[in-house]
Design a protein around this motif. Structure first.
Motif, mmCIF file in Angstrom:
data_model
loop_
_atom_site.group_PDB
_atom_site.id
_atom_site.type_symbol
_atom_site.label_atom_id
_atom_site.label_comp_id
_atom_site.label_asym_id
_atom_site.label_seq_id
_atom_site.Cartn_x
_atom_site.Cartn_y
_atom_site.Cartn_z
ATOM 1 N N ALA A 95 85.991 27.698 62.454
ATOM 2 C CA ALA A 95 86.310 28.303 61.151
ATOM 3 C C ALA A 95 87.547 27.641 60.569
ATOM 4 O O ALA A 95 87.600 27.304 59.381
ATOM 5 N N ASP A 96 88.543 27.401 61.426
ATOM 6 C CA ASP A 96 89.808 26.835 60.962
ATOM 7 C C ASP A 96 89.649 25.369 60.534
ATOM 8 O O ASP A 96 90.196 24.934 59.523
ATOM 9 N N ILE A 97 88.895 24.602 61.321
ATOM 10 C CA ILE A 97 88.808 23.153 61.052
ATOM 11 C C ILE A 97 87.770 22.838 59.971
ATOM 12 O O ILE A 97 88.013 22.016 59.086
ATOM 13 N N CYS A 130 81.789 29.896 58.608
ATOM 14 C CA CYS A 130 81.929 31.355 58.515
ATOM 15 C C CYS A 130 80.612 32.038 58.896
ATOM 16 O O CYS A 130 79.601 31.374 59.112
ATOM 17 N N GLY A 185 85.836 25.322 58.210
ATOM 18 C CA GLY A 185 85.457 26.421 57.312
ATOM 19 C C GLY A 185 84.094 26.991 57.650
ATOM 20 O O GLY A 185 83.317 27.343 56.757
ATOM 21 N N ARG A 196 95.265 22.485 69.829
ATOM 22 C CA ARG A 196 94.080 23.324 69.642
ATOM 23 C C ARG A 196 93.493 23.690 70.995
ATOM 24 O O ARG A 196 93.901 23.145 72.027
ATOM 25 N N ALA A 249 86.460 30.544 66.233
ATOM 26 C CA ALA A 249 87.738 30.594 65.501
ATOM 27 C C ALA A 249 88.207 29.185 65.161
ATOM 28 O O ALA A 249 88.680 28.917 64.040
ATOM 29 N N GLU A 250 88.087 28.243 66.115
ATOM 30 C CA GLU A 250 88.498 26.854 65.848
ATOM 31 C C GLU A 250 87.599 26.211 64.795
ATOM 32 O O GLU A 250 88.071 25.507 63.897
#
Ligand code: FAD
Length: 223
Positions: free
Chosen positions: A146-148, A152, A150, A94, A143-144
């Motif tokens: 959001a990915d880890i 938003c 959620g 990451r 972005a990280e």
């Protein structure tokens, strides 16, 4: 940065003690000095006093990291954030090092219904990320997150803080080097070192090391 009371990079020892020259031009004498700046600054301050000591101090490497602080509405976060944060292992590949859930650790860091996150970027393994622009850092972190977790939507706040050369790297052999540094420093009565460069980076370790430095000077009668 030049700040009030900052030493000028010269700490000559006088027969009767130390002469400390400050950036404002004032000169102070003291029978004891604790040099608590980063070891590369300590190397500059002590170069005239002890070249060997200064050279060893200058060998300790440092890494830089950026801190991206973001505030989010809890409604925008899928994860319950039921912890104090996380540290990311290298194998996860990451672009962030760690996230601290500040408002879960400490009271009054975020309004009810919101959360404050501190995300670390860069460090020794990804030094190039430290040089990204603020905008790039914020979007990388969002972005990280959001990915880890959620996360938003737009954050309620986003601020970037940079800490250049702030994290000493305890490479293999560090403790031997520190033992040599301490032995060389001990040859100068009334001189001690403190800070995160030596025997611990976390705040409690830094405080403990500084207290023991002060205690040693008091024990040998430097008041
Ligand atoms: C981004 C980041 C987050 C961290 N988070 C945590 C955490 O959550 N928990 C934790 O336990 N630890 C954390 N750490 C580690 C910890 O904060 C540091 O290791 C510790 O604060 C360092 O303390 P220090 O006294 O060695 O250095 P500093 O606090 O940097 O103090 C050194 C001082 O020396 C001064 N100085 C430099 N040159 C001169 C000069 N010529 N004359 C006079 N003064 C000079 C500087 O201005 C500075 O004030 C974090 C570190 C970083 C970088």
């Amino acid at each position: 940065p030049q700040s009030r009371g900052e030493g000028t990079g010269n700490l000559p020892v006088a027969r009767e003690g130390y002469r400390i020259e400050l950036a404002d031009g004032s000169i102070h004498s003291s029978d004891a000095v604790i040099v608590a700046a980063a070891s590369y600054h300590a190397a500059n301050l002590l170069g005239d006093l002890d070249r060997e000591l200064a050279s060893l101090l200058g060998e300790i490497e440092y890494a830089s990291s950026a801190l991206v602080v973001t505030g989010h509405r809890l409604a925008d976060v899928a994860h319950p954030l039921n912890a104090f944060g996380l540290v990311v292992p290298q194998r996860e590949r990451r672009k962030i090092l760690a996230v601290s859930f500040s408002s879960r650790k400490f009271p009054d860091r975020a309004p009810d219904g919101s959360v404050l996150l501190r995300t670390f970027v860069g460090g020794a393994l990804q030094p190039e990320l430290f040089n990204l622009s603020d905008t790039e850092l914020v979007s990388l972190v969002l972005a990280e997150l959001a990915d880890i977790f959620g996360v938003c939507g737009e954050p309620e706040l986003a601020r970037v803080y940079r800490y250049p050369r702030a994290m000493p790297q305890y490479h293999v052999g560090h403790l031997d080097r520190v033992a040599r540094i301490e032995a060389l420093a001990a040859r100068h009565p009334g001189l001690a070192l403190a800070g995160n460069a030596y025997r611990g980076v976390g705040v409690p370790d830094v405080i403990q090391y500084a207290e023991s430095a002060a205690g040693r000077l008091l024990d040998i009668g430097c008041h």
